[in-house]
Design a protein around this motif. Sequence first.
Motif, PDB file in Angstrom:
ATOM      1  N   GLY A 269      27.879  36.837  44.905  1.00  0.00           N
ATOM      2  CA  GLY A 269      27.846  36.127  46.472  1.00  0.00           C
ATOM      3  C   GLY A 269      28.486  37.107  47.060  1.00  0.00           C
ATOM      4  O   GLY A 269      28.647  37.218  48.577  1.00  0.00           O
ATOM      5  N   ALA A 270      28.323  38.405  46.883  1.00  0.00           N
ATOM      6  CA  ALA A 270      28.196  39.718  47.929  1.00  0.00           C
ATOM      7  C   ALA A 270      26.749  39.720  48.900  1.00  0.00           C
ATOM      8  O   ALA A 270      27.494  40.326  50.210  1.00  0.00           O
ATOM      9  CB  ALA A 270      28.705  41.202  46.775  1.00  0.00           C
ATOM     10  N   VAL A 271      25.884  40.141  48.202  1.00  0.00           N
ATOM     11  CA  VAL A 271      25.025  39.996  49.602  1.00  0.00           C
ATOM     12  C   VAL A 271      24.995  39.522  50.685  1.00  0.00           C
ATOM     13  O   VAL A 271      24.689  39.565  51.832  1.00  0.00           O
ATOM     14  CB  VAL A 271      23.737  40.097  48.813  1.00  0.00           C
ATOM     15  CG1 VAL A 271      22.368  40.331  50.024  1.00  0.00           C
ATOM     16  CG2 VAL A 271      24.092  41.331  48.219  1.00  0.00           C
ATOM     17  N   GLY A 272      25.143  37.856  49.855  1.00  0.00           N
ATOM     18  CA  GLY A 272      25.666  36.886  51.117  1.00  0.00           C
ATOM     19  C   GLY A 272      26.324  36.851  52.387  1.00  0.00           C
ATOM     20  O   GLY A 272      26.781  36.650  53.078  1.00  0.00           O
TER      21      GLY A 272
ATOM     22  N   HIS B 168      22.808  30.130  52.638  1.00  0.00           N
ATOM     23  CA  HIS B 168      22.280  29.533  51.360  1.00  0.00           C
ATOM     24  C   HIS B 168      22.714  30.788  50.086  1.00  0.00           C
ATOM     25  O   HIS B 168      21.779  31.536  50.459  1.00  0.00           O
ATOM     26  CB  HIS B 168      21.395  28.621  51.013  1.00  0.00           C
ATOM     27  CG  HIS B 168      21.057  27.856  51.763  1.00  0.00           C
ATOM     28  ND1 HIS B 168      21.001  26.181  51.344  1.00  0.00           N
ATOM     29  CD2 HIS B 168      20.707  27.042  52.911  1.00  0.00           C
ATOM     30  CE1 HIS B 168      20.983  25.002  52.038  1.00  0.00           C
ATOM     31  NE2 HIS B 168      21.128  25.959  53.426  1.00  0.00           N
ATOM     32  N   ALA B 169      23.203  30.411  49.293  1.00  0.00           N
ATOM     33  CA  ALA B 169      23.421  31.102  48.160  1.00  0.00           C
ATOM     34  C   ALA B 169      22.677  30.815  46.215  1.00  0.00           C
ATOM     35  O   ALA B 169      23.125  29.144  45.937  1.00  0.00           O
ATOM     36  CB  ALA B 169      24.337  32.043  47.597  1.00  0.00           C
TER      37      ALA B 169
ATOM     38  N   ALA C 263      28.866  32.784  37.388  1.00  0.00           N
ATOM     39  CA  ALA C 263      28.893  32.927  38.881  1.00  0.00           C
ATOM     40  C   ALA C 263      28.691  32.621  40.719  1.00  0.00           C
ATOM     41  O   ALA C 263      29.228  32.978  41.182  1.00  0.00           O
ATOM     42  CB  ALA C 263      27.704  33.260  39.453  1.00  0.00           C
ATOM     43  N   VAL C 264      27.946  30.625  40.438  1.00  0.00           N
ATOM     44  CA  VAL C 264      28.442  29.860  41.082  1.00  0.00           C
ATOM     45  C   VAL C 264      29.677  30.027  41.656  1.00  0.00           C
ATOM     46  O   VAL C 264      29.864  29.633  43.047  1.00  0.00           O
ATOM     47  CB  VAL C 264      27.881  28.885  40.995  1.00  0.00           C
ATOM     48  CG1 VAL C 264      28.029  27.581  42.249  1.00  0.00           C
ATOM     49  CG2 VAL C 264      26.184  28.865  40.745  1.00  0.00           C
TER      50      VAL C 264
ATOM     51  N   ASN D 198      34.057  33.571  47.531  1.00  0.00           N
ATOM     52  CA  ASN D 198      33.678  34.214  48.117  1.00  0.00           C
ATOM     53  C   ASN D 198      32.705  33.969  49.688  1.00  0.00           C
ATOM     54  O   ASN D 198      33.127  34.433  51.190  1.00  0.00           O
ATOM     55  CB  ASN D 198      32.662  36.069  47.913  1.00  0.00           C
ATOM     56  CG  ASN D 198      34.059  36.366  46.794  1.00  0.00           C
ATOM     57  OD1 ASN D 198      34.541  36.817  47.026  1.00  0.00           O
ATOM     58  ND2 ASN D 198      32.966  36.564  46.135  1.00  0.00           N
ATOM     59  N   LEU D 199      31.864  32.900  49.801  1.00  0.00           N
ATOM     60  CA  LEU D 199      31.344  32.609  51.056  1.00  0.00           C
ATOM     61  C   LEU D 199      31.556  31.305  51.646  1.00  0.00           C
ATOM     62  O   LEU D 199      31.325  30.428  52.779  1.00  0.00           O
ATOM     63  CB  LEU D 199      29.654  31.599  50.591  1.00  0.00           C
ATOM     64  CG  LEU D 199      29.001  33.061  49.812  1.00  0.00           C
ATOM     65  CD1 LEU D 199      27.883  32.944  48.858  1.00  0.00           C
ATOM     66  CD2 LEU D 199      29.135  34.345  51.087  1.00  0.00           C
TER      67      LEU D 199
END
Length: 268
Positions: free
Chosen positions: A113-116, A129-130, A137-138, A144-145
């Motif tokens: 989730g780094a980019v988001g 949304h990611a 990973a989810v 993180n989000l």
Amino acid sequence: MFPPSSVSPSPCPPRRDRVVAALRAAGCVFAEDEAELILSAARTPDEVSALVDLRAGGLPLELVVGWAEFRGLRIAVEPGVFVPRRRTEFLVDRALAQAPDAAVVVDLCCGSGAVGAALAAALDGPELHAADVDPAAVRCARRNLAAVGGRVHTGDLFDALPGSLRGRVDLLTANVPYVPTGEVPLLPAEARDHEPQHALDGGADGLDLLRRVAAEARDWLAPGGCVLTETSERQAPAALDAFTRGGLRARLAASRELRAYVIAGVRP
């Protein structure tokens, strides 16, 4: 991995110089910096020893300490989840330059989730949304989000997204795997041995997922919306062609410093 003299019954943490020596002996190039991070992450001398053993055994430092720095943020990472790379900060930079006022943001192949998280930190309260196909990973991305209200979905690329997003997305990022299958064994051991294969392997020429994103992105973008993905210099011509075939106005941006290449496609 400590020399015998470093083991002490004292409750005080092992001396920094001994940690540095153990890391340097294991081949860590930035032993001093890594020692500081390990000492700050550990709570007891035994935990320091355990973390140094993990690092000396080849576990990526980010997985040893449990986080990675990405665009000034501390991103939680876990074993089995792709560790965000510094070069991917260029993807975020290009995304923000392309869509500085994006209100609806989607990050596919989100990993941790780094980019988001970085996009949410820079934009003004976007609907975020990611999605990722990997449940591990989810789970990590949700950690993180959560603070920015990001919604994380499980599934294969666009299949994971709510149908209500179709035609509404201002900014779509997809940090897809793009290493050709035959080159995965040539990757550094930290990636090859400790990160999930599906997060690295992009198919025979490395562009399998990129082509799928390029083919479907237009239907999900709002008019004028943009999709961006990372690639390599060698793959860039074929990646540009895939975006053009998907009905997008495509262009390449490069950072020589980071050795990063980003394709951006805009819906007319």
